[in-house]
Design an enzyme around this catalytic site. Structure first.
Site, PDB file in Angstrom:
ATOM      1  N   GLN A 493       0.815  -1.208   0.000  1.00 41.34           N
ATOM      2  CA  GLN A 493       0.000   0.000   0.000  1.00 41.34           C
ATOM      3  C   GLN A 493       0.848   1.258   0.000  1.00 41.34           C
ATOM      4  O   GLN A 493       0.480   2.273  -0.580  1.00 41.34           O
ATOM      5  CB  GLN A 493      -0.944  -0.002   1.206  1.00 41.34           C
ATOM      6  CG  GLN A 493      -2.062   1.012   1.124  1.00 41.34           C
ATOM      7  CD  GLN A 493      -2.941   0.807  -0.091  1.00 41.34           C
ATOM      8  OE1 GLN A 493      -3.126  -0.315  -0.551  1.00 41.34           O
ATOM      9  NE2 GLN A 493      -3.477   1.887  -0.622  1.00 41.34           N
ATOM     10  N   GLU A 494       1.999   1.198   0.660  1.00 41.32           N
ATOM     11  CA  GLU A 494       2.859   2.366   0.753  1.00 41.32           C
ATOM     12  C   GLU A 494       3.495   2.724  -0.587  1.00 41.32           C
ATOM     13  O   GLU A 494       3.524   3.892  -0.980  1.00 41.32           O
ATOM     14  CB  GLU A 494       3.966   2.127   1.789  1.00 41.32           C
ATOM     15  CG  GLU A 494       3.505   2.220   3.233  1.00 41.32           C
ATOM     16  CD  GLU A 494       3.182   3.637   3.656  1.00 41.32           C
ATOM     17  OE1 GLU A 494       3.535   4.580   2.932  1.00 41.32           O
ATOM     18  OE2 GLU A 494       2.551   3.798   4.717  1.00 41.32           O
ATOM     19  N   SER A 495       4.040   1.741  -1.291  1.00 44.19           N
ATOM     20  CA  SER A 495       4.881   2.067  -2.445  1.00 44.19           C
ATOM     21  C   SER A 495       4.623   1.243  -3.696  1.00 44.19           C
ATOM     22  O   SER A 495       5.225   1.518  -4.741  1.00 44.19           O
ATOM     23  CB  SER A 495       6.354   1.886  -2.060  1.00 44.19           C
ATOM     24  OG  SER A 495       6.630   0.508  -1.817  1.00 44.19           O
TER      25      SER A 495
END
Length: 632
Positions: A493-495
């Site tokens: 989800q972050e990157s």
């Protein structure tokens, strides 16, 4: 062709290397000149780009875009030579705005239908062009554009002037948009809209400014005349701004001003105050929503009424308010799920089952929760559809995909992503999976995931939930006693596993760590001479991210949900959003005030379920993973 294979088998076909082609350096020079708006440098670089280079259409587009006074015939020639391409779409969009500015309406109407994705300016020009030839068949759609609190392109101003002059936008419509603009906090839009009112009725600009800057002082003074509608609208705006800052002072001001409003205005004020109270999780939100009654003017307010009712366990209000939402909003997965839960809680189990059943067929957070409500008997086995080598090779030969690959290899990631997205926009499921597999082989992980997620009937969950850097992540997870599936869910989800990813606020790397946080972690780990640019190293980024994730989890009673919220929005906020009583974690998540964090936590926790299955972990329900959020 396609074949169905087991969930844990990955296609490990070799990647064809992309070698530097003649003219690549010149393309990069041309792009840099275009970005710097230096036409002479662009022309020099363009002379060194071979005509048959895969990116020659880009170089030609950049030249046309920078050259002033390009003739319509030259543009039409470019569009004819590169039909359906992303650069043709970009040039056509610019050309149409030029035609609209010149009021060349016949040419505009001839070209406009070929534009795939018109923006608001294109739409306004189109309505004006139709009006100019006497066609008013779409005047209702034109009027509908007026009702927004957002700023609109200057191209729309003449259209709205025509509609006002023709009486199709009334004075009451002007007041309505003025209120929308003030509610959205767009003072500039409000002032522009107010110019459509008679001069004597316009809200005074100094009072508007004071309402924004110091609402408490304005509301406590005698500057506002309740006999004037413009002053009452300013008072409503000031109350909204005051409620944004705090509840108690806003309620006092509201009680002082209540008698000065008509019933509709009074309901509007209570709805706004209630919404701010709900976003701060204050118990007064529910009675204030009740006082607002039918004055709730938008679904955003209704959504927060539902969230306040969820936190209070008031399932009758949850059901009633969801059923009062507009059709489009009520059909969103969130409100379908919570409506089904409310029906179930209110003893209408037979009515809830069809809603759960429909949701359970969808592959997302609410689909997982719905499937669990129906029980294990309804859980279908996950089947992956895998592409063959011929399918991937066929996709790689498509001109748009070839351009996207070359842009990516040259480091022009923004253009590469846009070219890729444009090319796959009408792909079938089979083509999408082949394209996603091609991106995976290129280690273009974000495009692989994004593309695999677009399928409608055929799915490859291994492509949706890629697990690169697994050895590094496993090591960090073991060292910090973290659930590997949860950690991967967060990293995805972050990157999207883009190692060079950098957010607008400066977070970087696979786990998107802020520079200040990275420096703090380095100090805690006893690392000397640390520099935040080291966060581009996958091993160090994952090590630091795992340390911080464990730190926030430990500080928040071991809750994965609270730690996930804290990772995105900060530990202080995650703590503040708790209640004095234990709370179902799904309700906690649904009532997170920040839309970005709310969506983030849902996706991370949903991702963890898929990664757990991929990694062969024992089956755990999403509801069990979420658990209960302990009291503050």
């Amino acid at each position: 062709m396609f074949r169905i294979i087991g969930f844990f088998l990955l296609a490990m076909l070799p990647v064809t290397p992309v070698w530097a082609a003649p003219g690549d350096d010149a393309v990069l020079q041309a792009q840099q000149a275009f970005a710097a708006r230096k036409l002479a440098d662009l022309e020099r670089a363009a002379r060194n780009v071979p005509d048959d280079h895969v990116l020659s259409p880009y170089v030609e587009y950049w030249r046309l875009a920078l050259t002033s006074g390009v003739g319509d015939a030259r543009i039409a020639d470019f569009l004819a030579r590169y039909p359906g391409s992303r650069v043709a779409e970009a040039l056509r969009a610019d050309w149409l705005k030029s035609l609209g500015t010149r009021e060349a309406w016949p040419a505009y109407l001839a070209e406009y239908p070929r534009l795939a994705k018109p923006d608001a300016a294109h739409q306004c020009y189109a309505y004006r062009a139709e009006w100019a030839r006497g066609d008013r068949s779409r005047q209702r759609e034109a009027v509908a554009m007026w009702f927004t609190g957002r700023d609109l392109p200057s191209a729309c101003a003449p259209l709205f002037a025509q509609l006002i002059e023709a009486g199709l936008i009334s004075e009451e419509d002007v007041w309505r948009r003025l209120r929308l603009a003030l509610e959205a906090g767009n003072l500039g839009v409000a002032r522009a809209v107010a110019n459509a009112l008679p001069a004597a009725q316009r809200p005074p600009a100094p009072l508007l400014e004071q309402a924004s800057r110091d609402p408490a002082r304005l509301l406590s003074a005698d500057s506002l005349d309740p006999g004037q509608r413009s002053h009452r609208e300013i008072a409503l705006y000031a109350l909204d701004q005051l409620a944004k800052r705090g509840t108690a002072q806003a309620e006092q001001a509201m009680q002082k001003r209540a008698a000065q409003f008509n019933p509709e205005e009074l309901g509007t004020a209570w709805a706004r105050l209630a919404t701010w109270a709900a976003r701060r999780h204050e118990p007064v939100a529910l009675p204030w929503f009740q006082r607002a009654g039918g004055a709730l003017t938008n679904d955003f307010q209704r959504e927060w009424w539902v969230r306040a009712a969820l936190r209070a366990g008031d399932w009758q209000t949850v059901q009633r308010v969801i059923e009062s939402m507009s059709d489009a909003v009520r059909e969103q997965p969130a409100w379908r799920y919570w409506r089904a839960r409310a029906l179930q809680a209110n003893g209408q189990r037979a009515a809830s089952s069809p809603l759960f059943l429909a949701l359970a067929r969808e592959h997302h957070y609410y689909g997982q929760l719905a499937q669990e409500e129906l029980g294990a008997v309804m859980q279908a086995p996950v089947i992956n559809i895998k592409t063959g080598g011929d399918d991937v090779a066929a996709i790689a030969r498509q001109p748009g995909i070839a351009r996207a690959q070359t842009l990516y290899e040259l480091g022009l990631r923004g253009d590469a992503n846009q070219e890729w997205n444009w090319t796959i926009r009408a792909f079938s499921d089979a083509q999408l999976l082949a394209a996603a597999e091609l991106a995976r082989r290129m280690e273009w992980y974000d495009r692989a995931i994004n593309t695999a997620e677009r399928t409608r009937e055929l799915h490859d969950f291994e492509l949706r939930f890629l697990a690169p850097y697994r050895e590094l992540a496993q090591k960090a997870a073991r060292e910090h006693a973290l659930d590997e599936a949860w950690m991967f869910g967060l990293m995805r989800q972050e990157s999207r596993f883009v190692n060079v990813a950098r957010s607008g606020v400066g977070a970087s790397g696979l786990m998107q760590i802020m520079p200040a946080t990275a420096s703090w972690i380095a100090q805690r780990l006893g690392i000397k001479g640390f520099h935040p640019r080291e966060m581009q190293d996958p091993a160090k980024n994952i090590q630091f991210g795992a340390y911080y994730l464990k730190h926030v989890q430990t500080s928040l009673d071991g809750s994965a949900v609270l730690a996930t919220a804290a990772y995105n929005a900060g530990p202080g906020r995650a703590q503040r959003w708790r209640d004095i009583r234990p709370m179902e974690a799904a309700v906690y998540i649904e009532s997170i005030p920040f839309a970005e964090t709310r969506d983030y936590v849902k996706k991370v926790m949903s991702n963890a379920i898929y990664y757990a299955a991929r990694f062969g972990q024992p089956s755990v329900l999403l509801t069990d993973r979420l658990g209960t959020v302990p009291p503050r």
